[in-house]
Design a protein around this motif. Structure first.
Motif, PDB file in Angstrom:
ATOM      1  N   TYR A  15     -10.032   8.080  -1.777  1.00 33.42           N
ATOM      2  CA  TYR A  15      -9.062   6.808  -1.865  1.00 33.42           C
ATOM      3  C   TYR A  15      -9.890   5.514  -1.619  1.00 33.42           C
ATOM      4  CZ  TYR A  15      -9.971   6.241   3.470  1.00 33.42           C
ATOM      5  OH  TYR A  15     -10.346   6.118   4.484  1.00 33.42           O
ATOM      6  N   ARG A  16      -9.220   4.684  -1.975  1.00 36.51           N
ATOM      7  CA  ARG A  16      -9.795   3.242  -1.817  1.00 36.51           C
ATOM      8  C   ARG A  16      -8.537   2.276  -1.558  1.00 36.51           C
ATOM      9  NH1 ARG A  16     -10.374  -1.477  -6.259  1.00 36.51           N
ATOM     10  NH2 ARG A  16     -10.928  -3.106  -4.986  1.00 36.51           N
ATOM     11  N   VAL A  17      -8.874   1.407  -0.234  1.00 38.26           N
ATOM     12  CA  VAL A  17      -7.936   0.535   0.364  1.00 38.26           C
ATOM     13  C   VAL A  17      -8.814  -0.377   0.576  1.00 38.26           C
ATOM     14  CG1 VAL A  17      -6.038   0.178   1.890  1.00 38.26           C
ATOM     15  CG2 VAL A  17      -6.067   2.465   0.946  1.00 38.26           C
ATOM     16  N   CYS A  42      -7.645   5.874   6.412  1.00 38.95           N
ATOM     17  CA  CYS A  42      -7.183   4.393   6.414  1.00 38.95           C
ATOM     18  C   CYS A  42      -6.245   4.315   7.461  1.00 38.95           C
ATOM     19  CB  CYS A  42      -7.098   4.107   5.088  1.00 38.95           C
ATOM     20  SG  CYS A  42      -6.463   2.308   5.014  1.00 38.95           S
ATOM     21  N   GLY A  49       0.256   2.377  -3.548  1.00 38.98           N
ATOM     22  CA  GLY A  49      -0.535   2.977  -3.564  1.00 38.98           C
ATOM     23  C   GLY A  49      -1.991   2.345  -3.895  1.00 38.98           C
ATOM     24  N   ALA A  50      -2.893   3.031  -4.786  1.00 42.37           N
ATOM     25  CA  ALA A  50      -4.027   2.377  -5.437  1.00 42.37           C
ATOM     26  C   ALA A  50      -3.774   1.368  -6.469  1.00 42.37           C
ATOM     27  CB  ALA A  50      -4.875   3.630  -5.905  1.00 42.37           C
ATOM     28  N   GLN A  51      -2.625   1.388  -6.923  1.00 45.45           N
ATOM     29  CA  GLN A  51      -2.244   0.430  -7.658  1.00 45.45           C
ATOM     30  C   GLN A  51      -1.764  -0.949  -7.361  1.00 45.45           C
ATOM     31  OE1 GLN A  51      -3.147   1.311 -11.074  1.00 45.45           O
ATOM     32  NE2 GLN A  51      -3.557   3.134 -10.087  1.00 45.45           N
ATOM     33  N   ASP A  52      -1.689  -1.143  -5.979  1.00 48.35           N
ATOM     34  CA  ASP A  52      -1.108  -2.281  -5.482  1.00 48.35           C
ATOM     35  C   ASP A  52      -1.732  -3.648  -6.043  1.00 48.35           C
ATOM     36  OD1 ASP A  52      -3.669  -1.687  -4.168  1.00 48.35           O
ATOM     37  OD2 ASP A  52      -2.808  -2.437  -2.155  1.00 48.35           O
ATOM     38  N   HIS A  74     -16.966   2.068  -3.893  1.00 50.03           N
ATOM     39  CA  HIS A  74     -16.917   2.575  -2.509  1.00 50.03           C
ATOM     40  C   HIS A  74     -17.885   1.773  -1.652  1.00 50.03           C
ATOM     41  CE1 HIS A  74     -13.734   5.344  -3.061  1.00 50.03           C
ATOM     42  NE2 HIS A  74     -14.158   5.845  -4.089  1.00 50.03           N
ATOM     43  N   TYR A 133      -4.639   8.911   2.304  1.00 50.49           N
ATOM     44  CA  TYR A 133      -5.459   8.092   2.551  1.00 50.49           C
ATOM     45  C   TYR A 133      -6.455   8.506   3.447  1.00 50.49           C
ATOM     46  CZ  TYR A 133      -2.684   4.825  -0.205  1.00 50.49           C
ATOM     47  OH  TYR A 133      -1.778   4.347  -1.074  1.00 50.49           O
ATOM     48  N   ILE A 179       0.870  -1.134  -0.156  1.00 48.51           N
ATOM     49  CA  ILE A 179      -0.069  -0.162   0.041  1.00 48.51           C
ATOM     50  C   ILE A 179       0.934   1.327  -0.030  1.00 48.51           C
ATOM     51  CG2 ILE A 179      -1.689   1.446   1.210  1.00 48.51           C
ATOM     52  CD1 ILE A 179      -2.874  -1.262   2.399  1.00 48.51           C
TER      53      ILE A 179
END
Length: 507
Positions: free
Chosen positions: A227-229, A276, A65-68, A350, A285, A61
């Protein structure tokens, strides 16, 4: 170069093409049975995520980041390419070994699919069909792979023809599968929904909550930028017409709600900032939105909560779980079963059709997306996804602040310079923000208007910059009088601490 070396290269290429055909046919099968998450890549990737230690997930993460998730899928694809090339090379002389290796890979994929929460027996079909397609392709090409003249060789022309056919079938099957999934997804989102008016609206934001400093993010985060995690390789798509929420466990009157039931209830609208737990000091995040949903505390009280319950164990449509302290939902804060953000139905990414939002708690213990089950239980009896992996059971958001202007390593002219950013201390509120340069005295920053204790707060100050390299630091104090500590602590197990620092060069 001997004749055998080109043949090995050709068969390695055909091994990769066979793998592509296997994956394409598996993806098509997963789409046809309505279980895209049962495809080999998502199934194996999800198991990898679950088995990875907390430090590795935190590294992913922090680094990607969001590309994990994209990085994980690319890595899995690379492993498959290497394995497929080796299987292709082995196929002409050791066909049974090649088929056994292919079967082994399929068995891993099938076992991964069946191990997922909520799996069904049919989830093994994509792996089986994919393995059959790959094996058929290998057997059809291995007999044509013996070395021979490099030109005017009918066998080679047939080999090329079959290679093109394999590639075409792989693209066609994979593309058809994606088209089927896309069509179903479009019918499962809530874009066509008309949201009811809130019975308890949030009201207008106070004037001055936004400082309008160039380079400083907006007070309300746009939905597309929020953000999205999460751990979902495939975003769950639950048609709202079929969605239900079950509330049960240590209650006297279990209930089950449909989406229509939720829409028929009085809805509450609130401004709440989420954070997050994976957010590093100064990290991205965190985000603010205006949420619309059902009063979660009122909903739970209707079930008759038993005295021994102290935990809400929430479960998402893909089986992920979170443990929320019951007292944090019942203490008067604006905890919601949310169905919309910023005036629009939740997007699938989301949490559509519904998610939890609990002010003041990190998302991993409060913000379950695609929520389908709320079980009233005890911390001593059941543990959730992240708490089983070493994260804290109770995780109030820590007081934090970050510098957004100027950016790290910026080159700025000497003279008056605006330093600005955002601070948050959800459910307590931000009382003060201080800035210092090069370890000098702390100076109070000007705060934007407050929209409430559950929201972040923008700040700014002016610094008379002199030529040279400088270090700017920030710290915040919340409404209880607690000031951010200087010590840097990583996110594991209950959130990062420390002062955000930015280095700049003044010219």
């Amino acid at each position: 170069m001997t004749a055998e070396k080109p043949a090995r290269v050709v068969m390695a290429a055909f091994g990769v093409l066979a793998a592509a055909l296997a994956l394409g046919s598996a993806e098509l099968t997963a789409a046809l049975i309505g279980r895209p998450e049962a495809g080999p890549l998502p199934a194996v990737g999800s198991v990898f995520i679950d088995l990875s230690p907390a430090w590795l997930k935190d590294f992913a993460i922090r680094t990607f980041g969001a590309q994990d998730k994209l990085v994980l899928l690319v890595g899995l694809a690379a492993v498959i390419v290497i394995a497929a090339a080796a299987i292709g090379i082995a196929a002409p002389r050791r066909p049974y070994l090649a088929i056994a290796a292919l079967t082994g890979l399929a068995a891993v994929a099938g076992a991964a699919a069946l191990s997922r929460p909520g799996s069904r027996p049919a989830d093994v079909l994509p792996a089986v069909v994919g393995a059959a397609g790959g094996a058929f392709a290998l057997l059809r090409t291995r007999r044509l792979s013996q070395p021979g003249p490099e030109t005017d060789d009918p066998a080679r022309r047939v080999l090329l023809t079959r290679g093109a056919a394999m590639l075409g079938l792989a693209v066609l099957s994979g593309g058809t599968g994606r088209a089927i999934v896309s069509a179903r997804r479009s019918s499962a989102d809530g874009r066509a929904l008309v949201l009811p008016r809130p019975a308890d609206p949030a009201g207008t934001l106070p004037a001055g909550v936004e400082l309008n400093v160039p380079g400083l993010g907006p007070f309300t985060t746009p939905n597309r930028a929020f953000y999205r995690v999460d751990t979902a390789l495939v975003i769950p798509r639950v048609p709202y017409q079929e969605w239900t929420l079950r509330v049960h466990g240590m209650v006297d009157r279990p209930v089950e709600l449909s989406f229509a039931d939720v829409l028929a209830r009085p809805l509450t609208e609130r401004d709440i900032t989420l954070t997050c737990v994976s957010n590093e000091v100064g990290g991205p995040y965190a985000g603010h939105a205006r949420w619309l949903g059902v009063d979660l505390a009122a909903l739970l009280r209707e079930t008759g909560i038993r005295a021994e319950a102290d935990q809400i164990l929430s479960r998402s449509a893909d089986g992920w779980t979170a443990s929320t302290a019951l007292e944090s939902v019942l203490d008067g804060r604006d905890a919601l079963l949310a169905i919309a953000m910023n005036g629009q139905p939740l997007s699938p990414a989301h949490g559509f059709p519904a998610r939890m939002v609990v002010p003041g708690l990190y998302g991993y213990v409060s913000a379950t997306k695609w929520v389908v089950d709320l079980k009233l239980t005890r911390f001593a009896d059941e543990r959730a996804y992240w708490t089983r992996r070493g994260w804290a059971e109770r995780a109030p958001i820590k007081t934090a602040s970050r510098i957004e202007v100027p950016k790290p390593f910026a080159e700025i002219p000497a003279g008056p310079v605006t330093v600005a950013g955002t601070a948050w201390a959800q459910h307590r509120g931000v009382a003060a923000v201080e800035v210092r340069v090069d370890g000098g005295p702390w100076r109070q920053a000007d705060l934007a208007a407050s929209a409430g204790p559950d929201t972040w707060r923008q700040w700014r100050t002016t610094w008379q910059a002199t030529p040279g390299q400088h270090r700017i630091e920030v710290r915040a104090t919340d409404a209880t009088g607690h000031t951010q500590p200087a010590e840097r602590v990583p996110p594991i197990p209950d959130g990062a601490t420390g002062w955000h620092t930015v280095l700049v060069t003044v010219t």
